[in-house]
Design a protein around this motif. Sequence first.
Motif, PDB file in Angstrom:
ATOM      1  N   GLY A   1       0.915  -1.453   0.117  1.00 21.65           N
ATOM      2  CA  GLY A   1       0.272   0.002  -0.107  1.00 21.65           C
ATOM      3  C   GLY A   1       0.969   1.312   0.007  1.00 21.65           C
ATOM      4  O   GLY A   1       0.411   2.090  -0.532  1.00 21.65           O
ATOM      5  N   PHE A   2       2.153   1.283   0.815  1.00 15.00           N
ATOM      6  CA  PHE A   2       2.797   2.529   0.809  1.00 15.00           C
ATOM      7  C   PHE A   2       3.500   2.986  -0.515  1.00 15.00           C
ATOM      8  O   PHE A   2       3.883   3.904  -0.664  1.00 15.00           O
ATOM      9  CB  PHE A   2       3.782   2.406   1.933  1.00 15.00           C
ATOM     10  CG  PHE A   2       4.434   3.554   2.305  1.00 15.00           C
ATOM     11  CD1 PHE A   2       3.822   4.741   2.901  1.00 15.00           C
ATOM     12  CD2 PHE A   2       5.787   3.646   1.894  1.00 15.00           C
ATOM     13  CE1 PHE A   2       4.192   5.838   3.222  1.00 15.00           C
ATOM     14  CE2 PHE A   2       6.233   4.923   2.229  1.00 15.00           C
ATOM     15  CZ  PHE A   2       5.631   6.067   2.988  1.00 15.00           C
ATOM     16  N   SER A   3       3.718   1.791  -1.170  1.00 16.69           N
ATOM     17  CA  SER A   3       4.273   2.180  -2.647  1.00 16.69           C
ATOM     18  C   SER A   3       3.314   2.937  -3.396  1.00 16.69           C
ATOM     19  O   SER A   3       3.691   3.806  -4.281  1.00 16.69           O
ATOM     20  CB  SER A   3       4.643   0.846  -3.412  1.00 16.69           C
ATOM     21  OG  SER A   3       3.654  -0.031  -3.407  1.00 16.69           O
ATOM     22  N   LYS A   4       2.136   2.815  -3.141  1.00 17.10           N
ATOM     23  CA  LYS A   4       0.994   3.591  -3.897  1.00 17.10           C
ATOM     24  C   LYS A   4       1.093   4.877  -3.297  1.00 17.10           C
ATOM     25  O   LYS A   4       0.968   5.610  -3.911  1.00 17.10           O
ATOM     26  CB  LYS A   4      -0.133   2.972  -3.889  1.00 17.10           C
ATOM     27  CG  LYS A   4      -0.398   1.261  -4.666  1.00 17.10           C
ATOM     28  CD  LYS A   4      -1.750   0.796  -4.169  1.00 17.10           C
ATOM     29  CE  LYS A   4      -1.721  -0.605  -4.698  1.00 17.10           C
ATOM     30  NZ  LYS A   4      -1.223  -1.463  -3.642  1.00 17.10           N
ATOM     31  N   VAL A   5       1.108   5.116  -1.951  1.00 12.75           N
ATOM     32  CA  VAL A   5       1.336   6.488  -1.328  1.00 12.75           C
ATOM     33  C   VAL A   5       2.497   7.042  -1.874  1.00 12.75           C
ATOM     34  O   VAL A   5       2.225   8.502  -2.227  1.00 12.75           O
ATOM     35  CB  VAL A   5       1.498   5.986   0.322  1.00 12.75           C
ATOM     36  CG1 VAL A   5       1.566   7.604   0.931  1.00 12.75           C
ATOM     37  CG2 VAL A   5       0.047   5.503   0.937  1.00 12.75           C
ATOM     38  N   ILE A   6       3.468   6.542  -2.045  1.00 12.69           N
ATOM     39  CA  ILE A   6       4.770   6.985  -2.526  1.00 12.69           C
ATOM     40  C   ILE A   6       4.418   7.712  -3.876  1.00 12.69           C
ATOM     41  O   ILE A   6       4.917   8.911  -4.393  1.00 12.69           O
ATOM     42  CB  ILE A   6       5.979   6.294  -2.731  1.00 12.69           C
ATOM     43  CG1 ILE A   6       6.467   5.690  -1.175  1.00 12.69           C
ATOM     44  CG2 ILE A   6       7.027   6.652  -3.411  1.00 12.69           C
ATOM     45  CD1 ILE A   6       7.501   4.632  -1.352  1.00 12.69           C
ATOM     46  N   VAL A   7       3.893   6.974  -4.859  1.00  4.57           N
ATOM     47  CA  VAL A   7       3.495   7.421  -6.147  1.00  4.57           C
ATOM     48  C   VAL A   7       2.559   8.537  -5.968  1.00  4.57           C
ATOM     49  O   VAL A   7       2.621   9.572  -6.629  1.00  4.57           O
ATOM     50  CB  VAL A   7       2.608   6.335  -7.015  1.00  4.57           C
ATOM     51  CG1 VAL A   7       2.111   6.912  -8.304  1.00  4.57           C
ATOM     52  CG2 VAL A   7       3.384   5.106  -7.213  1.00  4.57           C
ATOM     53  N   ALA A   8       1.507   8.612  -5.474  1.00  2.24           N
ATOM     54  CA  ALA A   8       0.482   9.624  -4.995  1.00  2.24           C
ATOM     55  C   ALA A   8       1.228  11.085  -4.498  1.00  2.24           C
ATOM     56  O   ALA A   8       0.834  11.684  -5.139  1.00  2.24           O
ATOM     57  CB  ALA A   8      -0.615   9.180  -4.193  1.00  2.24           C
ATOM     58  N   VAL A   9       2.118  10.793  -3.837  1.00  2.93           N
ATOM     59  CA  VAL A   9       2.651  12.029  -3.134  1.00  2.93           C
ATOM     60  C   VAL A   9       3.563  12.567  -4.260  1.00  2.93           C
ATOM     61  O   VAL A   9       3.635  13.900  -4.259  1.00  2.93           O
ATOM     62  CB  VAL A   9       3.771  11.541  -1.919  1.00  2.93           C
ATOM     63  CG1 VAL A   9       4.660  12.478  -1.551  1.00  2.93           C
ATOM     64  CG2 VAL A   9       2.574  10.966  -0.497  1.00  2.93           C
ATOM     65  N   ALA A  10       4.480  11.840  -5.002  1.00  6.94           N
ATOM     66  CA  ALA A  10       5.103  12.396  -5.900  1.00  6.94           C
ATOM     67  C   ALA A  10       4.512  12.899  -7.013  1.00  6.94           C
ATOM     68  O   ALA A  10       4.785  14.047  -7.652  1.00  6.94           O
ATOM     69  CB  ALA A  10       5.922  11.247  -6.481  1.00  6.94           C
ATOM     70  N   ILE A  11       3.136  12.687  -7.178  1.00  6.96           N
ATOM     71  CA  ILE A  11       2.463  13.191  -8.355  1.00  6.96           C
ATOM     72  C   ILE A  11       1.767  14.471  -7.694  1.00  6.96           C
ATOM     73  O   ILE A  11       1.900  15.584  -8.641  1.00  6.96           O
ATOM     74  CB  ILE A  11       1.368  12.225  -8.931  1.00  6.96           C
ATOM     75  CG1 ILE A  11       1.872  11.014  -9.593  1.00  6.96           C
ATOM     76  CG2 ILE A  11       0.357  12.711  -9.913  1.00  6.96           C
ATOM     77  CD1 ILE A  11       0.914   9.929  -9.744  1.00  6.96           C
ATOM     78  N   LEU A  12       1.288  14.380  -6.463  1.00  4.46           N
ATOM     79  CA  LEU A  12       0.661  15.561  -5.989  1.00  4.46           C
ATOM     80  C   LEU A  12       1.915  16.787  -5.774  1.00  4.46           C
ATOM     81  O   LEU A  12       1.426  18.045  -6.110  1.00  4.46           O
ATOM     82  CB  LEU A  12       0.149  15.332  -4.662  1.00  4.46           C
ATOM     83  CG  LEU A  12      -1.254  14.374  -4.359  1.00  4.46           C
ATOM     84  CD1 LEU A  12      -1.580  14.113  -3.357  1.00  4.46           C
ATOM     85  CD2 LEU A  12      -2.305  15.122  -5.256  1.00  4.46           C
ATOM     86  N   LEU A  13       3.071  16.381  -5.304  1.00  3.95           N
ATOM     87  CA  LEU A  13       4.179  17.349  -5.145  1.00  3.95           C
ATOM     88  C   LEU A  13       4.474  17.897  -6.552  1.00  3.95           C
ATOM     89  O   LEU A  13       4.948  19.116  -6.701  1.00  3.95           O
ATOM     90  CB  LEU A  13       5.029  16.823  -4.400  1.00  3.95           C
ATOM     91  CG  LEU A  13       4.775  16.579  -2.922  1.00  3.95           C
ATOM     92  CD1 LEU A  13       6.076  16.042  -2.215  1.00  3.95           C
ATOM     93  CD2 LEU A  13       4.392  18.088  -2.176  1.00  3.95           C
ATOM     94  N   GLY A  14       4.756  16.905  -7.383  1.00  4.85           N
ATOM     95  CA  GLY A  14       5.439  17.161  -8.608  1.00  4.85           C
ATOM     96  C   GLY A  14       4.589  17.820  -9.918  1.00  4.85           C
ATOM     97  O   GLY A  14       4.549  18.941 -10.158  1.00  4.85           O
ATOM     98  N   THR A  15       3.315  16.959 -10.392  1.00  5.02           N
ATOM     99  CA  THR A  15       2.608  17.115 -11.350  1.00  5.02           C
ATOM    100  C   THR A  15       1.709  18.621 -10.852  1.00  5.02           C
ATOM    101  O   THR A  15       1.648  19.414 -11.633  1.00  5.02           O
ATOM    102  CB  THR A  15       1.936  16.032 -11.773  1.00  5.02           C
ATOM    103  OG1 THR A  15       2.629  15.157 -12.096  1.00  5.02           O
ATOM    104  CG2 THR A  15       0.918  16.630 -12.941  1.00  5.02           C
ATOM    105  N   PHE A  16       1.169  18.367  -9.510  1.00  6.94           N
ATOM    106  CA  PHE A  16      -0.007  19.620  -9.080  1.00  6.94           C
ATOM    107  C   PHE A  16       0.824  20.500  -8.507  1.00  6.94           C
ATOM    108  O   PHE A  16       0.491  21.541  -8.245  1.00  6.94           O
ATOM    109  CB  PHE A  16      -0.683  18.652  -8.022  1.00  6.94           C
ATOM    110  CG  PHE A  16      -1.824  17.836  -9.104  1.00  6.94           C
ATOM    111  CD1 PHE A  16      -3.251  18.343  -9.037  1.00  6.94           C
ATOM    112  CD2 PHE A  16      -1.378  16.519  -9.084  1.00  6.94           C
ATOM    113  CE1 PHE A  16      -4.035  17.308  -9.610  1.00  6.94           C
ATOM    114  CE2 PHE A  16      -2.229  15.456  -9.843  1.00  6.94           C
ATOM    115  CZ  PHE A  16      -3.740  16.154 -10.012  1.00  6.94           C
TER     116      PHE A  16
END
Length: 507
Positions: free
Chosen positions: A25-40
């Motif tokens: 599950g946390f590997s998915k959190v890492i993905v989400a965090v990277a996208i929220l900080l980077g893309t957004f």
Amino acid sequence: MTDRVKIPLFKKADLDASIGVFFDGFSKVIVAVAILLGTFGLDGGTVFGTMMPGVLVSVIVMNGGLWLYYRQVAKSRGDRNLTAVPAGLQAGRMFIWLFSIMLPVYNTTGDAVLAFRVGVLAHFIGGAVFIIGAFVVPLILKIVPAGALFGSLAGGAMAFLILQSMDGTLKMPLVGWLSLIVLFVIYLGKVNTKLPAALIAIVVGAGIAWATGAMSFSTVTDSLQNLGFYIPNFTFSIFSGEVLSAVIPFLPIVIVFSLNEVITGIQAVEQARECGDTFFTTTKPLVLCGVASMVGALFGSPLAVGLYWGYPGWKKMGSGTGYHLGIVALYALVGLTGLSAIITAFIPEAVVLPILVFVGISSYSQAFEVVSKKYYPAVIMASLPVVMDFMMDNVAEGKLQGFLAFDPGSAFVGLLVGCVFVFIIDNNWLKAAITNVVALALTGIGMIHSPGLLLTDTYSPDLGFVAVYCVLIAAFLIMHFLKFNQKSHLADLEAEKAASLEAAKQE
């Protein structure tokens, strides 16, 4: 009599299950965090101070509730060795929320906070749909043809997971493409690993990024500012008129994909029944997951949760009911302290996007696995509208620049990529290496990854892919000489042959 049986609070095998499910599950959190900080470009305070504590609340409600539920089932049956059905953050809805709801809002308004709140509200509504779906999905499956339902879902997977994520993956091929290859080697090559494949791919990709200078320690230094102690807070702002009006156009997506994840949850319980545990029910655990989503959303989490597949593995390992408590403890460690900020600071976005590509491919493949072959055309046609809409919206706005890497010589690239993945599935590492030699040669003469041929003015090969092919040639040759995974692969082939012979006898 059964009430006297003492159910272990936590046993040794629960530790392995806790770590395994947590990192999944946390590997998915890492993905989400990277996208929220980077893309957004969302601020760290919102991500680590609001979202992560909200994720913890979801985990407490869901995993804590499942621990109590399955512990009660174990007591009523007098079974001290009962294994609980696993649960955690769901990749499907999480990334659909990010890319098909939050990203369009951000692209339209330029307001990252509004996009985040819309995602949180979508999560809240999705939780309510999830609860209703626990009761009505069996009825829906009787009314809506499977080909139409799964075709529409496949379209969403192709557009928002595969295509959107491939764009970012191809912008940093040495990092993104190699991470994708690692995932495919483990999953499609059927390599048994103790750690989740996604975590391995992230570590390998991040290592390459740091070794090649694509990452800077200044990012890690900045992440230290997010360390602290964060208390979950209510986020009533998601019910503002602006957020409500923004989420309305996306309600069909919320409803369809939430109902699809209910089906996934039912299938997770079916896995337990196939292991002989026919007494497990679906409604209560699914309702609990829906409640966890709604409560987590109230505390600022847009990351959906649900039941996981994988019960046979945890049962074989001897896990009990206590590992759900271990999962809560691990999420508390990263959710309340800001520690997740430091972890994600070591990982570039291009490393995590291949995980979405693989999730999308798996979801797209599933549409064909659950329907008869005669309905394949219906699945394809049902998937096209979403894909066409996605392509028109993005191409018209000049986005998806990463796709330019595959533009020159796309027919050759497609053939080469197909060959590589066929050889990965067959564990034929030598042929995979040879295919990459061919790809390197074609790149060298400008047939692929270059706008022009060798000795012309437009000759400009993509050096990122030159490096990728060199690394893969060396890696696959080493795997060939080491006979990597050959014993397991031969055992799988023998098992498949035996199953085919048994099926033929029954016919």
